[in-house]
Enzyme design. Structure first.
Site, PDB file in Angstrom:
ATOM      1  N   ASP A 306       0.809  -1.231   0.000  1.00 50.85           N
ATOM      2  CA  ASP A 306       0.000   0.000   0.000  1.00 50.85           C
ATOM      3  C   ASP A 306       0.836   1.272   0.000  1.00 50.85           C
ATOM      4  OD1 ASP A 306      -2.388  -1.270  -0.123  1.00 50.85           O
ATOM      5  OD2 ASP A 306      -2.928  -1.015   1.978  1.00 50.85           O
ATOM      6  N   ARG A 398     -11.911   6.901  -0.794  1.00 52.08           N
ATOM      7  CA  ARG A 398     -12.072   5.585  -0.171  1.00 52.08           C
ATOM      8  C   ARG A 398     -11.129   5.436   1.028  1.00 52.08           C
ATOM      9  NH1 ARG A 398     -10.557   1.021  -3.537  1.00 52.08           N
ATOM     10  NH2 ARG A 398     -10.944   0.091  -1.518  1.00 52.08           N
TER      11      ARG A 398
HETATM   12  C1  UD1 Z   1      -3.472  -6.786   0.637  1.00 54.33           C
HETATM   13  C2  UD1 Z   1      -2.217  -6.499   1.410  1.00 54.33           C
HETATM   14  C3  UD1 Z   1      -2.564  -5.515   2.488  1.00 54.33           C
HETATM   15  C4  UD1 Z   1      -3.209  -4.295   1.836  1.00 54.33           C
HETATM   16  C5  UD1 Z   1      -4.393  -4.670   0.951  1.00 54.33           C
HETATM   17  C6  UD1 Z   1      -4.959  -3.496   0.143  1.00 54.33           C
HETATM   18  C7  UD1 Z   1      -0.411  -8.059   1.945  1.00 54.33           C
HETATM   19  C8  UD1 Z   1      -0.034  -9.417   2.426  1.00 54.33           C
HETATM   20  N1  UD1 Z   1      -1.711  -7.767   1.925  1.00 54.33           N
HETATM   21  O1  UD1 Z   1      -4.420  -7.319   1.556  1.00 54.33           O
HETATM   22  O2  UD1 Z   1      -1.413  -5.154   3.205  1.00 54.33           O
HETATM   23  O3  UD1 Z   1      -3.646  -3.390   2.802  1.00 54.33           O
HETATM   24  O4  UD1 Z   1      -3.984  -5.633   0.037  1.00 54.33           O
HETATM   25  O5  UD1 Z   1      -4.064  -3.083  -0.823  1.00 54.33           O
HETATM   26  O6  UD1 Z   1       0.457  -7.255   1.626  1.00 54.33           O
HETATM   27  N2  UD1 Z   1      -4.643 -14.399  -2.279  1.00 54.33           N
HETATM   28  C9  UD1 Z   1      -5.003 -15.591  -2.862  1.00 54.33           C
HETATM   29  N3  UD1 Z   1      -6.146 -16.200  -2.413  1.00 54.33           N
HETATM   30  C10 UD1 Z   1      -6.914 -15.701  -1.419  1.00 54.33           C
HETATM   31  C11 UD1 Z   1      -6.535 -14.474  -0.820  1.00 54.33           C
HETATM   32  C12 UD1 Z   1      -5.391 -13.846  -1.278  1.00 54.33           C
HETATM   33  O7  UD1 Z   1      -4.339 -16.064  -3.772  1.00 54.33           O
HETATM   34  O8  UD1 Z   1      -7.916 -16.308  -1.042  1.00 54.33           O
HETATM   35  C13 UD1 Z   1      -3.418 -13.704  -2.736  1.00 54.33           C
HETATM   36  C14 UD1 Z   1      -3.733 -12.334  -3.339  1.00 54.33           C
HETATM   37  O9  UD1 Z   1      -4.070 -12.410  -4.701  1.00 54.33           O
HETATM   38  C15 UD1 Z   1      -2.435 -11.597  -3.082  1.00 54.33           C
HETATM   39  C16 UD1 Z   1      -1.936 -12.171  -1.758  1.00 54.33           C
HETATM   40  O10 UD1 Z   1      -2.599 -13.438  -1.624  1.00 54.33           O
HETATM   41  O11 UD1 Z   1      -1.507 -11.886  -4.093  1.00 54.33           O
HETATM   42  C17 UD1 Z   1      -2.231 -11.316  -0.553  1.00 54.33           C
HETATM   43  O12 UD1 Z   1      -3.612 -11.040  -0.554  1.00 54.33           O
HETATM   44  P1  UD1 Z   1      -4.382 -10.494   0.713  1.00 54.33           P
HETATM   45  O13 UD1 Z   1      -3.434 -10.190   1.820  1.00 54.33           O
HETATM   46  O14 UD1 Z   1      -5.543 -11.352   0.986  1.00 54.33           O
HETATM   47  O15 UD1 Z   1      -4.936  -9.175   0.144  1.00 54.33           O
HETATM   48  P2  UD1 Z   1      -5.644  -8.172   1.004  1.00 54.33           P
HETATM   49  O16 UD1 Z   1      -6.231  -8.767   2.228  1.00 54.33           O
HETATM   50  O17 UD1 Z   1      -6.491  -7.398   0.083  1.00 54.33           O
END
Ligand code: UD1
Length: 419
Positions: A306, A398
């Site tokens: 972020d 947002r």
């Molecule tokens: C992520 C960021 C978080 C940030 C947010 C908004 C990380 C670890 N997480 O959180 O710091 O505030 O975006 O920008 O840096 N994934 C899968 N399957 C799932 C869930 C996730 O493959 O079911 C993958 C995602 O595609 C991504 C990674 O895991 O490549 C991390 O995702 P996740 O931490 O879940 O994303 P956010 O919670 O949105």
């Protein structure tokens, strides 16, 4: 539609307050589903993502009162509809956090699949697999997740990848499961610690939040409580860059530097003098041009995804050449074509962007694309010569509370105007 008009080149100076964290407030609002009474949340940020969350919870039967002092009473104790509808979920991916709490408390949930977004595909397979580990039966059809479990049963959950939202969903679901759940390879973000503290206050039995292994012993019920949302480290980091990029000196109040070490270390490497105390951070650039810094995004405590777009804005006018590698999302470089239009020298190679710092940028008409990319355009506009106009400001709203008001307090020449 609103746009921001920035006349750049003013070194920022002064003091502002940092708001409560968006990424902590949203999960905590969804955690209110688990409680048998109302929650009072202090330090809730005024953001459109918070409004979307409240609209979604209201649609499901919750009630809320927003007080003028940034406290919010939310009562989601008796939902009348166990469905998170597509039209609300599609605008905000955090809505997937209705799934764990609804399933745990009511034994069923229907939640729209969030779909991809501007920065990547963003799947939810880790959430679904972990809920199945807790005994849920899950079916995905017609764009909706249908989940059922008479009673969730504690289990060992191993995440194959660190995911913030999946950790939060399972943490919440496990609080009302029968028996003990252990989450392995859990995300360690400060916002997860804040959510866990709120749940513990509600009566949950949780240990290890903030580490890679979290233990949750299920309890029968959770109650309404008062909680203060932790400060927004990404908002704070963005304003620190605004000062660094303009050669200024600012102080941020209501912050926690301990959760910002990776960001602060990079700013020091860029040449900033930084002083921190319990709840404030002062950055002094002493009128100097920043030095370019190499960055690689990764899960906490490493450098946050972020903040990469904002550091990209810093690197493009910094002294030297540096690279930024994005490892979390596959398409988080939407700001690059826009920054290039201001005279930035950027080359994209796979998931790495290389910036050769230029001495000055020129103002241009720009289009905001996603939340943090938009912040990078504002930062570049503050540093550029001449006028920068940024359209689609709703992306910024947002995640940044009254961004133009705070920047004006720091001396920036910025206006929000209606088309
Ligand atoms: C992520 C960021 C978080 C940030 C947010 C908004 C990380 C670890 N997480 O959180 O710091 O505030 O975006 O920008 O840096 N994934 C899968 N399957 C799932 C869930 C996730 O493959 O079911 C993958 C995602 O595609 C991504 C990674 O895991 O490549 C991390 O995702 P996740 O931490 O879940 O994303 P956010 O919670 O949105």
């Amino acid at each position: 539609m609103y746009k921001l008009v920035i006349k750049g080149g003013v070194p920022l100076s002064g003091t502002i307050n940092i708001a409560g964290s968006k990424n902590a407030a949203l999960p905590i609002l969804f955690a209110s589903i688990l409680a048998d009474g109302p929650l009072k949340l202090n330090n809730t940020p005024h953001l459109s993502d918070v409004s979307t969350t409240l609209r979604l919870l209201m649609d499901m039967g919750a009630e809320f009162i927003l007080e003028s002092d940034n406290s919010l009473f939310i009562n989601s104790a008796k939902l009348t509809k166990l469905t998170a509808e597509y039209n609300l979920v599609k605008t905000m991916r955090a809505s997937i956090l209705t799934l764990g709490p609804m399933l745990a408390k009511y034994g069923e949930a229907k939640v729209s699949l969030p779909g991809g977004c501007a920065i990547g595909t963003r799947p939810v397979n880790l959430h679904l697999k972990a809920l199945e580990d807790l005994g849920a039966s899950i079916e995905v059809k017609g764009g909706y997740i249908y989940a059922k479990a008479k009673q969730l049963i504690g289990a060992n959950v191993h995440f194959e990848q660190v995911s913030v939202t999946a950790t939060e969903n399972i943490l919440m679901a496990a609080t009302l499961a029968q028996g003990t759940t252990t989450i392995h390879n859990a995300a360690q973000e400060p916002e997860i610690v804040d959510l866990a503290n709120c749940l513990i206050n509600m009566g949950a039995n949780i240990s290890g939040a903030g580490t890679a292994v979290i233990n949750i012993k299920g309890v029968k019920t959770l109650s309404g409580i008062t909680h203060s949302v932790c400060p927004d480290r990404i908002e704070a980091g963005t304003y620190l860059i605004a000062a660094a990029i303009t050669g200024g000196k600012i102080t941020l109040k209501h912050t926690r530097y301990q959760s910002m070490r990776a960001i602060i270390d990079k700013l020091i490497e860029a040449g900033a003098e930084i002083e921190c105390d319990k709840s404030s951070i002062t950055l002094d650039m002493k009128g100097q041009r920043p030095k370019a810094v190499n960055i690689r995004t990764s899960a906490y405590p490493n450098f946050p995804t972020d903040m990469q777009a904002q550091f990209c804005a810093l690197n493009i006018i910094a002294d030297g050449q540096a690279s930024i590698t994005e490892t979390i999302f596959e398409n988080r470089f939407m700001h690059i074509p826009e920054l290039s239009r201001m005279g930035a020298d950027l080359t994209l190679e796979g998931n790495t962007v290389i910036a050769k710092g230029v001495k000055s940028l020129t103002g241009a008409n720009l289009m905001a694309t996603d939340l943090r990319a938009s912040a990078s355009l504002v930062l570049a506009g503050l540093a550029a010569q001449g006028t920068t106009t940024i359209e689609r400001v709703y992306h910024l709203d947002r995640g940044y509370e009254t961004i133009e008001e705070k920047l004006k307090l720091l001396g920036a020449n910025i206006e929000r105007i209606q088309d």
